[in-house]
Design a protein around this motif. Structure first.
Motif, PDB file in Angstrom:
ATOM      1  N   VAL B  17      25.941  42.210  24.743  1.00 40.13           N
ATOM      2  CA  VAL B  17      25.432  40.847  24.917  1.00 40.13           C
ATOM      3  C   VAL B  17      26.179  40.063  25.985  1.00 40.13           C
ATOM      4  CG1 VAL B  17      24.497  40.675  22.587  1.00 40.13           C
ATOM      5  CG2 VAL B  17      26.872  40.034  22.983  1.00 40.13           C
ATOM      6  N   GLN B  18      27.136  40.685  26.667  1.00 43.22           N
ATOM      7  CA  GLN B  18      27.916  39.920  27.640  1.00 43.22           C
ATOM      8  C   GLN B  18      27.298  39.919  29.032  1.00 43.22           C
ATOM      9  OE1 GLN B  18      31.543  42.461  27.344  1.00 43.22           O
ATOM     10  NE2 GLN B  18      31.562  42.397  29.561  1.00 43.22           N
ATOM     11  N   MET B  44      23.648  46.157  20.313  1.00 41.25           N
ATOM     12  CA  MET B  44      25.062  46.444  20.110  1.00 41.25           C
ATOM     13  C   MET B  44      25.317  47.883  19.654  1.00 41.25           C
ATOM     14  SD  MET B  44      26.786  43.871  21.088  1.00 41.25           S
ATOM     15  CE  MET B  44      28.384  43.849  20.266  1.00 41.25           C
ATOM     16  N   ILE B  45      24.408  48.786  19.985  1.00 38.35           N
ATOM     17  CA  ILE B  45      24.710  50.193  19.790  1.00 38.35           C
ATOM     18  C   ILE B  45      25.964  50.503  20.621  1.00 38.35           C
ATOM     19  CG2 ILE B  45      23.861  52.549  20.190  1.00 38.35           C
ATOM     20  CD1 ILE B  45      22.260  51.081  18.060  1.00 38.35           C
TER      21      ILE B  45
ATOM     22  N   LEU C  41      18.820  34.915  28.779  1.00 36.70           N
ATOM     23  CA  LEU C  41      19.479  35.763  29.776  1.00 36.70           C
ATOM     24  C   LEU C  41      20.809  36.241  29.224  1.00 36.70           C
ATOM     25  CD1 LEU C  41      19.273  34.550  33.453  1.00 36.70           C
ATOM     26  CD2 LEU C  41      18.392  36.618  32.395  1.00 36.70           C
ATOM     27  N   CYS C  42      21.611  35.310  28.786  1.00 38.26           N
ATOM     28  CA  CYS C  42      22.919  35.645  28.230  1.00 38.26           C
ATOM     29  C   CYS C  42      23.532  34.352  27.708  1.00 38.26           C
ATOM     30  CB  CYS C  42      23.816  36.260  29.318  1.00 38.26           C
ATOM     31  SG  CYS C  42      25.460  36.731  28.742  1.00 38.26           S
ATOM     32  N   HIS C 186      29.673  45.323  30.245  1.00 40.45           N
ATOM     33  CA  HIS C 186      29.889  45.776  28.870  1.00 40.45           C
ATOM     34  C   HIS C 186      30.302  47.244  28.799  1.00 40.45           C
ATOM     35  CE1 HIS C 186      28.980  46.269  24.586  1.00 40.45           C
ATOM     36  NE2 HIS C 186      28.150  47.238  24.872  1.00 40.45           N
ATOM     37  N   PHE C 187      29.838  48.042  29.752  1.00 35.28           N
ATOM     38  CA  PHE C 187      30.168  49.470  29.754  1.00 35.28           C
ATOM     39  C   PHE C 187      31.514  49.741  30.433  1.00 35.28           C
ATOM     40  CE2 PHE C 187      25.547  49.248  29.523  1.00 35.28           C
ATOM     41  CZ  PHE C 187      25.272  50.116  28.480  1.00 35.28           C
ATOM     42  N   GLY C 188      32.107  48.691  30.986  1.00 33.90           N
ATOM     43  CA  GLY C 188      33.345  48.871  31.730  1.00 33.90           C
ATOM     44  C   GLY C 188      33.120  49.235  33.187  1.00 33.90           C
ATOM     45  N   ASN C 189      31.878  49.161  33.660  1.00 32.78           N
ATOM     46  CA  ASN C 189      31.609  49.389  35.074  1.00 32.78           C
ATOM     47  C   ASN C 189      32.238  48.267  35.904  1.00 32.78           C
ATOM     48  OD1 ASN C 189      29.951  51.714  34.610  1.00 32.78           O
ATOM     49  ND2 ASN C 189      28.297  50.328  33.984  1.00 32.78           N
TER      50      ASN C 189
END
Lengths: 268, 268, 268
Positions: B17-18, B44-45, C41-42, C186-189
């Protein structure tokens, strides 16, 4: 009441965001009324925290169009003998477990009709013992959004549970008010159960207040964050009508190490 | 199938969600079908956790109206040669990368049609190598919600990948079942791959079960949380039809220090 | 502009998800235009982080249908003399506090009309000093979605604030580019302010790049995550058009301990 076709359903739960529980409720609603507008109020109520649910419901409900169906599933008693209620109040419908979720609202407002929701015709065919959000609240809300009358859901009652909402205490002889922290928001704003009306009891002007939180003090009140420099603490009347302690561009909760329930003292 | 104008699109992703990734997908959908109803299942998987995606999809999909298009983008192989599939099953459409996201559902149900999604006519004009949620899944789902037939998306196939879903083991001679934790929810409820059907194999009544999680035990099963005192552990059949271990008003995951995959033993 | 009945309103805020602030904005919108399509959007912009808001707005806005009203409430100056602007750009409307939220977009695009939003006719009757999202942005956006012209909101202006967006530096004599981390997702990219256009300045092929982050290096660029083994670092052009450093099936931010603003050097 708004015209029935545009009735909105809001959802307030402690379901969090890591599961699909809220999404499932929306699926059930959409299966019964594909045109229902569904709006998330919040799903991050701490598990079983009825007080917080009651507070958010109070600060939110009246910003929705009349006729909106507010569904609140903070329901630690799910599956027990606790009642589910459909409550009419101020032109809104509230669908809630009977555990005090309207307590903040009922400090100010009166209910019009209260119905115990028992008519299984409006439930999912099978009801689990642990997820009434899906099996009862969602389908009942969807049917309400289609225009069925609350009286179809069950028998009227005049009983509704409330929980204790702390009241600020005005100590006349010492000319001070003792209040309590009732909410701390995402920004770290500390929200206190004191309104402008309470402050009017103090024989002083806004400028002369001293607000004590733990061992720290703020002097005077301002109108908005920008009235102090970035990083400085301040007190103002916030958007919910309550006294708030904030840090401009900062986080008051971290600074004051405030906790919910904590006493706050306003001296003159 | 439901009438096409009311088709719903659900979104299940590991996007979190970020960022605005899920919002962007909705923008793409709205640009193609402004009337599409979009419902978030969960974003949030944990990153790349296909197992969890498969579990949430299984517990959710059937609560939506028939015809719903379930889009699941947990897609660690994005940009690789992995296929994207449109799968028809039980009156629903699933749009997924072919990595096992239907594994829980396919334990019970059969697919009707499987199509490899290759027709770039329904993609965004340019496709990135890392965000097919935006460039392929969203526009294809939007077109499906407008009523295009899955057969327009590409060639039929009869191949679909599945991942291993652990099966509980019934040890007849010892009259016990060994299961596994398959989910831990936001409330800390510990969900185990054992259903009422499995429990029927045990020569005993529900009252006599002993459920062992690590070094701790629970005796007997109850119907709902309120059947034990607040703070006490319990076992019941939860809303997804699986054995769940909970603490009334508490968090079983913290209490039992349970982890996903962990063995759970039911003795009689 | 899209036809007015299908205008979408997007919401980008730093309100977080633990309160009901975003839900309240939606209630206000629904009260004015029950048919408005609202897309989140966020809401997890870090408090007061205008830079991050500007970045997400830039990567998102153009994936929505023309005519969409993008509302961004990252508004540390709420209640101060800061202006609220309605900006027309590329067929979209942006409703923002004048604090730089369009800075990324304005690197590439020109605004068409800018209006200072002052007409209280389109505000809620009472305006708090701390929640203009509810009292001004939401009702104004709802009225815009009903088709009122931006010119009704206030006077035209040609002034709009921007914040500094770091520009990559091409050092010709050393044949290298110095860029900066502008986002970590969120994935650390790790996303860097370097595009394919910048890379074209380097006298080399993609294969020969050496990308330095802190004390670590990556050699060469790939097309997608799967071009390296699971767990291995890689660099590619990501879905927003920027250079991204990732770990296939992993988290580059944790591996490289990258931070926003950090320098990244591309050598040939």
């Amino acid at each position: 009441m708004a015209q029935q076709q545009s009735r909105i359903i809001t959802l307030l739960t402690d379901f969090g965001v890591q599961d699909a529980y809220a999404g499932i409720m929306k699926g059930v609603i959409a299966g019964i009324n594909p045109r229902a507008g569904i709006i998330d109020l919040c799903h991050m109520i701490p598990p079983q925290d009825v007080f917080r649910g009651a507070y958010l419901l109070y600060t939110s409900y009246r910003y929705f169009p009349k006729g909106t169906i507010h569904v609140a599933v903070i329901d630690p008693g799910v599956g027990s003998e606790r009642n589910i209620l459909c409550v009419e109040c101020k032109g809104y419908l509230f669908l809630i477990p009977d555990n005090g979720l309207l307590s903040f609202i009922l400090l100010k407002e009166k209910t019009k009709n209260i119905v115990r929701v028992t008519n299984t015709k409006y439930f999912l065919p099978e009801q689990s013992a642990t997820f009434h959000g899906r099996d009862i609240f969602a389908p009942v809300a969807a049917h309400l959004s289609l225009g069925i009358l609350p009286s179809r859901l069950g028998e009227k009652t005049d009983q509704i549970h409330t929980i204790d909402i702390p009241n600020p205490v005005f100590e006349k002889e010492r000319n001070r008010i003792i209040g309590n922290v009732i909410s701390i928001d995402h920004f770290g704003n500390i929200i206190i159960n004191i309104t402008e009306k309470h402050l009017a009891d103090l024989k002083t002007t806004e400028k002369d207040f001293t607000i004590s939180v733990g061992t720290m003090k703020i002097t005077g009140m301002v109108k908005t964050y920008a009235d102090v420099k970035a990083g400085m603490p301040l007190a103002l009347i916030g958007s919910a009508g309550f006294l708030e302690i904030s840090i401009n561009h900062g986080n008051a909760q971290k600074y004051f190490k405030a906790e919910k329930g904590q006493k706050v003292c306003i001296n003159s």
